[in-house]
Design a protein around this motif. Structure first.
Motif, short mmCIF file in Angstrom:
data_model
loop_
_atom_site.label_atom_id
_atom_site.label_comp_id
_atom_site.label_asym_id
_atom_site.label_seq_id
_atom_site.Cartn_x
_atom_site.Cartn_y
_atom_site.Cartn_z
N VAL A 1 9.96 4.61 -2.92
CA VAL A 1 9.33 5.34 -1.82
C VAL A 1 8.89 4.31 -0.79
CG1 VAL A 1 7.57 7.07 -1.26
CG2 VAL A 1 8.39 6.91 -3.58
N PRO A 2 8.89 4.64 0.51
CA PRO A 2 8.40 3.67 1.50
C PRO A 2 6.97 3.20 1.19
CG PRO A 2 9.44 5.51 2.61
CD PRO A 2 9.33 5.89 1.15
N LEU A 3 6.75 1.92 1.42
CA LEU A 3 5.43 1.29 1.24
C LEU A 3 5.04 0.59 2.53
CD1 LEU A 3 6.05 -0.64 -2.09
CD2 LEU A 3 4.45 1.23 -1.80
N VAL A 4 3.75 0.33 2.69
CA VAL A 4 3.27 -0.52 3.78
C VAL A 4 3.02 -1.90 3.20
CG1 VAL A 4 1.43 -0.92 5.45
CG2 VAL A 4 2.28 1.40 5.05
N TRP A 5 3.65 -2.91 3.81
CA TRP A 5 3.47 -4.32 3.44
C TRP A 5 2.58 -4.95 4.51
CZ3 TRP A 5 4.35 -8.36 0.19
CH2 TRP A 5 4.39 -9.65 0.73
N ILE B 1 0.84 -1.19 0.00
CA ILE B 1 0.00 0.00 0.00
C ILE B 1 0.88 1.25 0.00
CG2 ILE B 1 -1.87 1.20 1.18
CD1 ILE B 1 -2.51 -1.58 2.48
N PRO B 2 0.78 2.07 -1.04
CA PRO B 2 1.63 3.25 -1.18
C PRO B 2 1.04 4.48 -0.47
CG PRO B 2 0.37 2.96 -3.17
CD PRO B 2 0.00 1.82 -2.26
N LEU B 3 1.11 4.50 0.86
CA LEU B 3 0.53 5.60 1.62
C LEU B 3 1.33 6.89 1.52
CD1 LEU B 3 -0.70 3.85 4.89
CD2 LEU B 3 -2.04 4.55 2.91
N CYS B 4 2.60 6.82 1.09
CA CYS B 4 3.46 8.01 1.04
C CYS B 4 3.42 8.74 -0.30
CB CYS B 4 4.90 7.62 1.36
SG CYS B 4 5.12 7.08 3.05
N GLY B 5 2.55 8.31 -1.19
CA GLY B 5 2.47 8.95 -2.50
C GLY B 5 2.85 7.98 -3.60
N PRO B 6 2.85 8.45 -4.84
CA PRO B 6 3.17 7.59 -5.98
C PRO B 6 4.55 6.96 -5.84
CG PRO B 6 2.33 9.71 -6.72
CD PRO B 6 2.57 9.82 -5.25
N CYS B 7 4.66 5.72 -6.27
CA CYS B 7 5.96 5.05 -6.27
C CYS B 7 6.00 4.02 -7.39
CB CYS B 7 6.25 4.41 -4.92
SG CYS B 7 5.09 3.16 -4.41
N ARG B 8 7.21 3.59 -7.71
CA ARG B 8 7.42 2.55 -8.71
C ARG B 8 7.83 1.30 -7.97
NH1 ARG B 8 5.91 4.57 -13.33
NH2 ARG B 8 6.34 2.58 -14.32
N VAL B 9 7.18 0.17 -8.30
CA VAL B 9 7.37 -1.06 -7.55
C VAL B 9 7.63 -2.23 -8.50
CG1 VAL B 9 6.34 -2.65 -5.88
CG2 VAL B 9 5.79 -0.22 -5.77
N THR B 10 8.60 -3.06 -8.12
CA THR B 10 8.87 -4.33 -8.78
C THR B 10 8.89 -5.40 -7.70
OG1 THR B 10 10.15 -3.29 -10.54
CG2 THR B 10 10.53 -5.64 -10.16
N THR B 11 8.22 -6.54 -7.94
CA THR B 11 8.17 -7.61 -6.94
C THR B 11 8.48 -8.95 -7.58
OG1 THR B 11 5.81 -8.05 -7.30
CG2 THR B 11 6.37 -6.43 -5.60
N THR B 12 8.92 -9.89 -6.74
CA THR B 12 9.00 -11.30 -7.10
C THR B 12 8.45 -12.09 -5.93
OG1 THR B 12 11.22 -11.63 -6.21
CG2 THR B 12 11.07 -10.99 -8.53
N GLY B 13 7.96 -13.29 -6.21
CA GLY B 13 7.44 -14.16 -5.17
C GLY B 13 5.96 -14.02 -4.89
N LEU B 14 5.26 -13.19 -5.66
CA LEU B 14 3.82 -13.00 -5.48
C LEU B 14 3.05 -13.63 -6.64
CD1 LEU B 14 3.74 -9.25 -4.41
CD2 LEU B 14 3.81 -11.28 -2.94
N ARG B 15 1.80 -13.95 -6.39
CA ARG B 15 0.96 -14.50 -7.48
C ARG B 15 0.85 -13.48 -8.62
NH1 ARG B 15 -1.12 -18.85 -8.02
NH2 ARG B 15 -1.33 -19.31 -5.81
N TRP B 16 0.66 -12.21 -8.27
CA TRP B 16 0.57 -11.14 -9.28
C TRP B 16 1.70 -10.16 -9.02
CZ3 TRP B 16 -3.83 -12.92 -6.65
CH2 TRP B 16 -4.66 -13.72 -7.42
N LYS C 1 3.78 1.83 -11.60
CA LYS C 1 3.46 2.98 -10.77
C LYS C 1 2.26 2.59 -9.90
CE LYS C 1 1.65 7.64 -10.84
NZ LYS C 1 1.03 8.67 -11.67
N THR C 2 2.42 2.75 -8.60
CA THR C 2 1.30 2.53 -7.70
C THR C 2 1.04 3.84 -6.95
OG1 THR C 2 2.69 1.79 -5.86
CG2 THR C 2 1.87 0.10 -7.37
#
Length: 106
Positions: A96-100, A51-66, A72-73
């Motif tokens: 940018v910091p995100l909430v996981w 959850i990008p509570l600090c504003g727009p950010c760019r995110v790349t992940t591995t290990g998730l279903r999606w 950009k989130t």
């Protein structure tokens, strides 16, 4: 409102490792850069969200279903909720910091 206040404090002090424990979920801050999150499925998951509570950010992940790939989130538009960890190690790269959050199995 207390949970939002706690998340605000966690984000203001993102240099500290802390976990917010709720009745059904756990939350922590993911710092800018590349982060490895090692999950113990006996205690948490597989449901998860970024959850990008600090504003727009760019995110790349591995290990998730999606997984996200340099997406950009931004709160109010695209957020990665209702996702699922499919590997014990999830990698999150963000500018940018995100909430996981994960489901709590405590």
């Amino acid at each position: 409102d207390r949970e939002m206040s706690n998340l605000n404090v966690m984000l203001r002090h993102a240099d500290l490792d802390s976990i917010l424990v709720g009745d059904a979920s756990l939350a922590r801050v993911v710092r800018p850069g590349t982060n490895d999150i090692d999950l113990n499925f006996d205690l948490e998951g597989p449901g998860c969200a970024l959850i990008p509570l600090c504003g727009p950010c760019r995110v790349t992940t591995t290990g998730l279903r999606w997984n996200l790939r340099d997406r950009k989130t931004v709160f109010g538009e695209l957020v990665s909720t209702s996702n699922e960890a499919v590997e014990r190690r999830v990698t999150v790269e963000t500018d940018v910091p995100l909430v996981w959050t994960t489901d709590s199995n405590l």
